[in-house]
Design a protein around this motif. Sequence first.
Motif, PDB file in Angstrom:
ATOM      1  N   VAL A  44       0.840  -1.201   0.000  1.00  0.00           N
ATOM      2  CA  VAL A  44       0.000   0.000   0.000  1.00  0.00           C
ATOM      3  C   VAL A  44       0.874   1.250   0.000  1.00  0.00           C
ATOM      4  O   VAL A  44       0.576   2.235  -0.681  1.00  0.00           O
ATOM      5  N   TYR A  55      -5.431   5.066  -4.093  1.00  0.00           N
ATOM      6  CA  TYR A  55      -4.887   5.012  -2.737  1.00  0.00           C
ATOM      7  C   TYR A  55      -4.732   6.392  -2.103  1.00  0.00           C
ATOM      8  O   TYR A  55      -4.931   6.532  -0.897  1.00  0.00           O
ATOM      9  N   LEU A  64      -7.919   2.370   3.904  1.00  0.00           N
ATOM     10  CA  LEU A  64      -6.497   2.103   3.683  1.00  0.00           C
ATOM     11  C   LEU A  64      -5.948   1.192   4.775  1.00  0.00           C
ATOM     12  O   LEU A  64      -5.201   0.248   4.500  1.00  0.00           O
TER      13      LEU A  64
END
Length: 214
Positions: A44, A55, A64
Amino acid sequence: MMHAYPETYLNDAMNNLGNMFDYGLVDLHYDPERFYEQFLTSGVAKQFEQGNPKYVAGLSGPELAIEVIYRTEDHRPTQMPSEEIDKSPEYWAGWSLAYYQWYRAHRFSYLQQYGLTIQRILSMYPTLHEADLSKFVTVADEIIAKEKSAQISNLQRMRKNCGMTQKELAEKSGTSLRMVQLYEQRKQDIRKAEAQTLVNLSRVLGCGVEDLFE
């Protein structure tokens, strides 16, 4: 100055990373450094630092955090995020970190490697949370510069791991000895080296091009 991604995403990115840490550390009670490590290893962080719209602006902060945990622990937390009027120190840490990463265009792993950990940022909250972000940038720059001066460069570390001298690396990669020395001493930014030079160095050292970067 080149930033990590377009500035149009910055406010969303800062807010989302702040809320990610708030949810992960405050609501889910994760240890700060453990959660940050999971952020890095989950992939991530890489998507975030590259400015992937999904994102930095698409997913919310809690989403997230859930993505980080799902990718590293294979389960999705179901706890609802708390609703607080005042922003927490954990939110501020993520918010400031997002700005600094965008501003300097460094990888999150680089920031951690050279001392800008979440715990370190949290310790800055009492003195910096009401200051302009330029002050945070100055302090973060000082932390990283001090830590870098105490550590050898990635290029030097990998060369030594391969048991090579600077001269041997220069000859095998077709790079001048002087440039190898300058890259190792950080007097020349290896990220600005010619593409073929990076390919040659990484081939000789048996690593990826990105591994050469600080």
